[in-house]
Design an enzyme around this catalytic site. Structure first.
Site, mmCIF file in Angstrom:
data_model
loop_
_atom_site.group_PDB
_atom_site.id
_atom_site.type_symbol
_atom_site.label_atom_id
_atom_site.label_comp_id
_atom_site.label_asym_id
_atom_site.label_seq_id
_atom_site.Cartn_x
_atom_site.Cartn_y
_atom_site.Cartn_z
ATOM 1 C CG ASP A 127 -1.862 -1.212 1.212
ATOM 2 O OD1 ASP A 127 -2.304 -1.606 2.313
ATOM 3 O OD2 ASP A 127 -2.141 -1.769 0.134
ATOM 4 C CG ASP A 137 -9.324 -7.141 -2.289
ATOM 5 O OD1 ASP A 137 -9.969 -7.066 -3.336
ATOM 6 O OD2 ASP A 137 -8.180 -6.649 -2.155
ATOM 7 C CG HIS A 167 37.384 -69.289 33.671
ATOM 8 N ND1 HIS A 167 37.617 -68.421 34.723
ATOM 9 C CD2 HIS A 167 36.026 -69.410 33.571
ATOM 10 C CE1 HIS A 167 36.458 -68.012 35.219
ATOM 11 N NE2 HIS A 167 35.477 -68.601 34.546
ATOM 12 C CG HIS A 180 31.295 -72.214 28.476
ATOM 13 N ND1 HIS A 180 31.919 -73.392 28.831
ATOM 14 C CD2 HIS A 180 31.347 -71.408 29.572
ATOM 15 C CE1 HIS A 180 32.310 -73.310 30.090
ATOM 16 N NE2 HIS A 180 31.980 -72.124 30.560
#
Length: 858
Positions: A116, A169, A562, A602
């Site tokens: 504007d 508008d 082990h 294992h």
């Protein structure tokens, strides 16, 4: 004064040129001429036409705009505003506007920037801030259509134009009747659209207006081109700096992805043009561990139904790094961020990780799809406005993280050029992961090589002579080469030399290996495979079986506990649970074959130290395996043996059967990690509870066998029961084994004290050996009792193991009580001596006159 006529005036002006110049400059300014023609009531006696006066105005305005273009320090919007003011005056337009063109998420759009503008309006009133922009795509409105077609559009009546949208508008209450819109184009790129609205004193803009509009917008085009060129220079400059510094930093760090990202991102922070950014790093795990899937398969935990990355991973941000650039610079690292953390609560990072899209959002708090925090996110008071989020993708096209940038510094939303810069950065970071991946692979290969060399130096497979010591084909068949013997002959020779399982008590839970030699244990191990009837069924060559068993024995190191004897005991207990404990009914012959072989393997190549020591000493094993370090090494060693055809006892299985065996090896051997014991025991207890409620044995067998997960859980608990079985042996056996276990622990404690310079825990501290009975009682209560109590409930045939455990607890508790009583007497005696010493000191000190403990008063 005489009468003034035209001749006199002309003569005076010719004789006074300076006066004439000042007069006409004052009277014939552009504004005055404009007002004359706008005000029809002002009588003008002149032969100059309106078009001639308009040309005068244009010339003056062109000169003014040239000065505007070359002015420095102003914004492009200010220059365009001046141009639109003059343009509105020249065209007799009610107002003019400018819409900028840009792209977000690959979609072009137009956004209001100057709205504007009239000949008398102020710049501040016409400028649209980033937070008040009106944005719409190119398929909406005549402005969007002008940007799309890149052509001027003169619309006499907007209501008759199919592209017109009355959105603006309705927002403003203004009524648009006619308009003139022209795009500003640079090459193939539309920079903006200039629009003049509602011709004053006419129903539409004329062809002459179009010509003036087009000619006048050349100045606007120059202003926008200059700004665009400067902006693009800034973009390319920042991009090149980001690439240069990123490359510099990513090659400084090759070992860790997080440090690599952080170095690069922190260095380029000043070129990112945002107030804050965060990096969310994604978990790259594609498959869960089998023990994490058990609760899901049993229905105890709901399957994951959340978002997943394109390659199928769960979207899980394990770390967020938050870089704060507004105010005081700060970096926040959030490990394992909660789902309600402000960076994640919107859902945008998760969406980007799931879909791999680039998401550019203006006015993020107003978005309806994502729930951004509308207020301040932390104590700084900072709020989210605009967001740009991108995936970080590696060379394999896997999304490894999400980078999210917040609030462009100039307040505008991020545009396609910001996407371009940040995408360049994230692509470079993603591709740079190739360096860390390559380094990690090389490092693993190096560690594997070191481990393999160590294995080869320490152990080799059984030699022909060692095989002959068990499989005596030369002695009994008088054959020098084993290949000359038939398989049936070898089976007969081998069986003849193997021990009787009943006399060797191989079916008994109380079995002790002490009376047997290590060589004798190899024969016992081979016997167990014959007892479960797998040698003939699966066509296992006895030479291969013998070589494998002997090689497994050699694979165990000569450590205190082990060692091979422990490995054999675990295998024998697995056999006993299957046969004497009657657990074999839940498993096929192939599964029993794999379980027994896995039990023997294992702890193969155990080093006499636990997983924690491997991590503390940063051994190659610890660097190679992230969790269950030793167990994964035992598994890899076992699988390596099977890769040798002369050691592969499963060589005659089909591919599917062999894959099943390997999977069972993985489950069984990894399950011996006691760190996983507490994860699986609750699941096992529920299986036992369910079986107890069943009326018949067939019903229980069906309940277990129809679900492979239940079978795996039971097998995993069987491995734990086998691994701890020494605690259930007769006291004369258990007490000796416990001392061997303790000695191995103390040896590790000595290593921790001497090599690592650390104080060992009491269980591994040789100086606290007298506390062994107390530690054993605690171990029985905390770990062992549950295992054997539940197995006794599950199968009454396994009750001897629980009885042995309870008997041993009584023995250890008795020793622990003796130790406690002894220590109590020693403490009381020490207190008495201390009290006597204090009393003697008081008596010799002359009453209340106390001597200083640190000073001597002369």
């Amino acid at each position: 004064m005489g009468e003034i006529n035209q001749v006199a005036v002309e003569k005076y002006l010719e004789e006074n040129p300076q006066f004439a110049k000042e007069y006409f400059d004052r009277k014939l300014r552009v504004e005055v001429l404009g007002e004359i023609f706008k005000n029809s009531q002002v009588p003008v006696q002149s032969s100059m036409s309106f078009s001639e006066l308009t040309q005068v105005e244009e010339s003056a305005l062109c000169l003014e705009l040239l000065w505007t273009v070359q002015e420095e320090g102003g914004t492009p919007e200010q220059g365009v505003h001046r141009a639109l003011q003059r343009l509105a005056h020249l065209l007799q337009a009610d107002r003019c506007s400018m819409f900028l063109c840009r792209s977000r998420n690959g979609i072009p759009e137009v956004a209001s920037r100057l709205l504007d503008v009239t000949p008398t309006s102020k710049f501040e009133d016409n400028l649209v801030g980033p937070d008040k922009e009106v944005v719409f795509p190119l398929d909406i409105g005549i402005v969007g259509w002008a940007a799309h077609t890149k052509k001027t559009h003169n619309v006499p009546d907007v209501k008759k134009n199919s592209h017109f949208s009355d959105f603006m508008d309705k927002q403003t209450g203004y009524v648009t009747k006619n308009l003139l819109a022209t795009p500003i184009v640079v090459g193939k790129e539309v920079l903006a659209v200039i629009m003049a609205v509602n011709k004053v004193n006419a129903s539409e803009f004329s062809k002459q207006d179009e010509e003036v509009f087009s000619k006048y917008l050349n100045f606007v085009s120059i202003i926008l081109r200059l700004h665009h060129t400067s902006y693009m220079y800034n973009i390319e400059s920042r991009r090149s700096q980001i690439l240069m510094w990123s490359a510099n930093k990513v090659f400084e760090e090759l070992t860790d992805v997080e440090r690599q990202f952080h170095k690069a991102l922190y260095t380029v922070r000043s070129y990112l043009n945002c107030e804050r950014y965060s990096i969310g790093l994604l978990d790259m795990t594609k498959e869960k561990e089998f023990y994490d899937e058990w609760p899901i398969k049993l229905g105890e935990v709901e399957p994951y139904k959340g978002p997943k990355t394109p390659d199928g991973r769960e979207v899980n941000f394990y770390k967020i790094i938050d870089y704060i650039l507004h105010g005081k610079e700060e970096i926040k690292v959030i490990p394992t961020p909660p789902a309600d953390h402000w960076t994640l609560i919107s859902g945008l990072p998760t969406y980007v990780a799931e879909n791999g899209f680039i998401c550019n959002m203006m006015n993020a708090p107003a978005d309806e799809y994502f729930t951004f925090q509308k207020g301040p996110v932390d104590e700084t008071g900072w709020v989210i406005k605009n967001v740009l989020s991108l995936p970080i993708v590696n060379k394999k096209e896997d999304i490894v993280g999400v980078a999210t940038f917040y609030n462009r510094k100039d307040g505008k939303p991020f545009d396609e050029h910001d996407e371009y810069i940040t995408e360049t950065l994230t692509q470079f970071l993603g591709w740079s992961l190739l360096n860390t991946d390559t380094y990690d692979k090389m490092n693993k290969l190096e560690n594997r090589k070191d481990i393999a060399q160590e294995m080869l130096m320490n152990q080799t497979k059984a030699t022909p002579e060692e095989i002959k010591s068990i499989l005596k084909f030369q002695e009994k068949l008088n054959v020098d080469v084993i290949d000359d013997c038939e398989e049936k002959q070898l089976v007969a020779i081998l069986k003849e030399d193997l021990p009787d399982p009943r006399s060797a008590e191989l079916y008994e839970f109380r079995f002790s290996d002490f009376p047997l030699t290590e060589h004798g244990l190899i024969k016992c191990g081979i016997r167990l495979f014959f007892e479960i009837n797998v040698v003939e069924k699966f066509k296992v060559p006895v030479e291969v079986l013998t070589r494998w068993m002997y090689t497994v024995r050699k694979g165990y190191r000569a450590v205190t506990y082990h060692n091979w004897r422990h490995g054999f005991n675990v295998g024998q207990t697995m056999f006993t649970l299957l046969m004497t404990g009657r657990l074999k009914k839940y498993y096929t012959d192939l599964e029993a074959f794999a379980m027994l072989a896995a039990a023997f393997c294992h702890d193969i190549d155990h080093r006499g130290t636990n997983n924690l020591y491997q991590m503390k000493s940063t051994s190659p094993l610890a660097r190679l395996h992230g969790s269950s370090i030793l167990e994964r090494h035992h598994l890899e060693y076992s699988k390596t043996l099977l890769q040798d055809e002369s050691l592969n006892i499963f060589q005659n299985l089909n591919k599917r059967q062999f894959e099943t065996v390997i999977h069972l090896f993985e489950v069984a051997i990894i399950a011996t990690d006691l760190a996983l014991y507490f994860k699986k025991r609750t699941m096992f207890q529920k299986i036992v509870d369910a079986c107890e409620q069943m009326q018949t044995e067939e019903e229980a067998i069906k309940y277990v066998t129809v679900d492979p997960t239940k079978k795996e859980i039971i097998m995993a608990m069987m491995m734990t029961a086998c691994d701890l079985s020494a605690i259930t042996k007769p006291w004369e056996v258990q007490s000796q084994v416990a001392l061997m276990v303790a000695n191995e622990f103390w040896e590790q404690g000595d290593l921790e004290r001497t090599v690592l310079q650390q104080q060992p825990i009491p269980m591994m501290d040789r100086n606290k050996r007298d506390e062994l009975p107390k530690l054993q009682v605690g171990f029985i209560d905390f770990v062992c009792t549950f295992v054997y109590k539940e197995f006794s409930r599950f199968h009454k045939e396994i009750t001897p193991m629980l009885s042995g455990l309870q008997n041993n607890r009584v023995e250890w508790k008795s020793l622990a009580d003796e130790y406690d009583a002894k220590m109590k007497v020693i403490e009381e005696e020490a207190k008495k001596q201390e009290g006597g010493a204090e009393k003697a000191a008081e008596d010799s000190g002359g009453g209340d006159d106390k001597k200083s403990k640190t000073c001597l008063m002369l």
